[in-house]
Design an enzyme around this catalytic site. Sequence first.
Site, PDB file in Angstrom:
ATOM      1  N   CYS A 155      -8.339  47.173  60.933  1.00 35.60           N
ATOM      2  CA  CYS A 155      -6.923  47.232  61.307  1.00 35.60           C
ATOM      3  C   CYS A 155      -6.721  48.280  62.396  1.00 35.60           C
ATOM      4  CB  CYS A 155      -6.048  47.577  60.103  1.00 35.60           C
ATOM      5  SG  CYS A 155      -5.687  46.179  59.014  1.00 35.60           S
ATOM      6  N   HIS A 157     -14.053  39.144  58.800  1.00 35.43           N
ATOM      7  CA  HIS A 157     -14.668  39.085  60.130  1.00 35.43           C
ATOM      8  C   HIS A 157     -15.769  38.039  60.134  1.00 35.43           C
ATOM      9  CE1 HIS A 157     -16.556  42.285  57.736  1.00 35.43           C
ATOM     10  NE2 HIS A 157     -17.705  41.959  58.315  1.00 35.43           N
ATOM     11  N   HIS A 192      -4.305  41.827  58.425  1.00 36.32           N
ATOM     12  CA  HIS A 192      -5.278  42.223  57.402  1.00 36.32           C
ATOM     13  C   HIS A 192      -5.426  41.146  56.338  1.00 36.32           C
ATOM     14  CE1 HIS A 192      -7.719  45.022  55.078  1.00 36.32           C
ATOM     15  NE2 HIS A 192      -7.116  44.520  54.013  1.00 36.32           N
ATOM     16  N   HIS A 246     -19.281  37.243  61.972  1.00 39.18           N
ATOM     17  CA  HIS A 246     -20.358  37.765  62.824  1.00 39.18           C
ATOM     18  C   HIS A 246     -20.836  36.635  63.740  1.00 39.18           C
ATOM     19  CE1 HIS A 246     -21.383  41.455  60.377  1.00 39.18           C
ATOM     20  NE2 HIS A 246     -20.811  40.744  59.424  1.00 39.18           N
TER      21      HIS A 246
HETATM   22  P1  5GP Z   1     -20.103  43.296  56.868  1.00 38.67           P
HETATM   23  O1  5GP Z   1     -21.327  43.908  56.211  1.00 38.67           O
HETATM   24  O2  5GP Z   1     -18.838  43.805  56.249  1.00 38.67           O
HETATM   25  O3  5GP Z   1     -20.189  41.799  56.941  1.00 38.67           O
HETATM   26  O4  5GP Z   1     -20.163  43.745  58.371  1.00 38.67           O
HETATM   27  C1  5GP Z   1     -19.490  44.869  58.853  1.00 38.67           C
HETATM   28  C2  5GP Z   1     -19.977  45.086  60.275  1.00 38.67           C
HETATM   29  O5  5GP Z   1     -19.079  45.986  60.908  1.00 38.67           O
HETATM   30  C3  5GP Z   1     -21.373  45.720  60.355  1.00 38.67           C
HETATM   31  O6  5GP Z   1     -22.219  44.861  61.128  1.00 38.67           O
HETATM   32  C4  5GP Z   1     -21.136  47.053  61.029  1.00 38.67           C
HETATM   33  O7  5GP Z   1     -22.164  47.413  61.929  1.00 38.67           O
HETATM   34  C5  5GP Z   1     -19.814  46.845  61.747  1.00 38.67           C
HETATM   35  N1  5GP Z   1     -18.998  48.038  61.884  1.00 38.67           N
HETATM   36  C6  5GP Z   1     -18.692  48.931  60.904  1.00 38.67           C
HETATM   37  N2  5GP Z   1     -17.890  49.891  61.377  1.00 38.67           N
HETATM   38  C7  5GP Z   1     -17.654  49.603  62.688  1.00 38.67           C
HETATM   39  C8  5GP Z   1     -16.894  50.236  63.698  1.00 38.67           C
HETATM   40  O8  5GP Z   1     -16.237  51.272  63.510  1.00 38.67           O
HETATM   41  N3  5GP Z   1     -16.886  49.654  64.927  1.00 38.67           N
HETATM   42  C9  5GP Z   1     -17.588  48.505  65.171  1.00 38.67           C
HETATM   43  N4  5GP Z   1     -17.513  48.020  66.421  1.00 38.67           N
HETATM   44  N5  5GP Z   1     -18.318  47.883  64.229  1.00 38.67           N
HETATM   45  C10 5GP Z   1     -18.353  48.420  63.003  1.00 38.67           C
HETATM   46 ZN    ZN Z   2      -7.627  45.538  57.906  1.00 36.96          ZN
END
Ligand code: 5GP
Ligand code: ZN
Length: 123
Positions: free
Chosen positions: A7, A109, A46, A111
């Site tokens: 957010c 999110h 969110h 990827h």
């Molecule tokens: P998840 O494990 O929740 O699917 O993926 C979270 C992703 O967010 C991870 O790949 C991590 O590297 C990325 N990430 C976490 N914090 C930040 C941030 O502050 N900025 C950016 N650009 N990516 C983030």
């Molecule tokens: Zn959020």
Amino acid sequence: MADCIFCKIANKELPSTVVYENERIMVFRDIHPAAPTHLLIIPKRHIPTLSHCTGGDASLLGEMMALIPELAKQEGIQVEGLESSAAKGGFRVVVNAGPDGHQDVYHLHIHLMGGPRPWKGAN
Ligand code: 5GP
Ligand code: ZN
């Protein structure tokens, strides 16, 4: 959500490398890329996980997915050459949800990972 980092990224309270943005969606580079290209596609609103989405989110989710071919072209990771049996390029699309899905950031999110193999963190 006050304490949600995505957010804050969506609100520009935290910096990120934005590659696409409209009223509903933001796309920025993952801070710890697991592949040569690693983008995160988020709704600005969110939503904690994909498990929290309903039929009412279908157009938002569709818009996020439909962005991927254009993002892939921008990043040079689009799939090409299928006709000539010399296919190249390509990417993976991943959504982690909840603890068993290894979701770390509880703001939905997608990827988008791609680029030449080998990749660092993903198989
Ligand atoms: P998840 O494990 O929740 O699917 O993926 C979270 C992703 O967010 C991870 O790949 C991590 O590297 C990325 N990430 C976490 N914090 C930040 C941030 O502050 N900025 C950016 N650009 N990516 C983030
Ligand atoms: Zn959020």
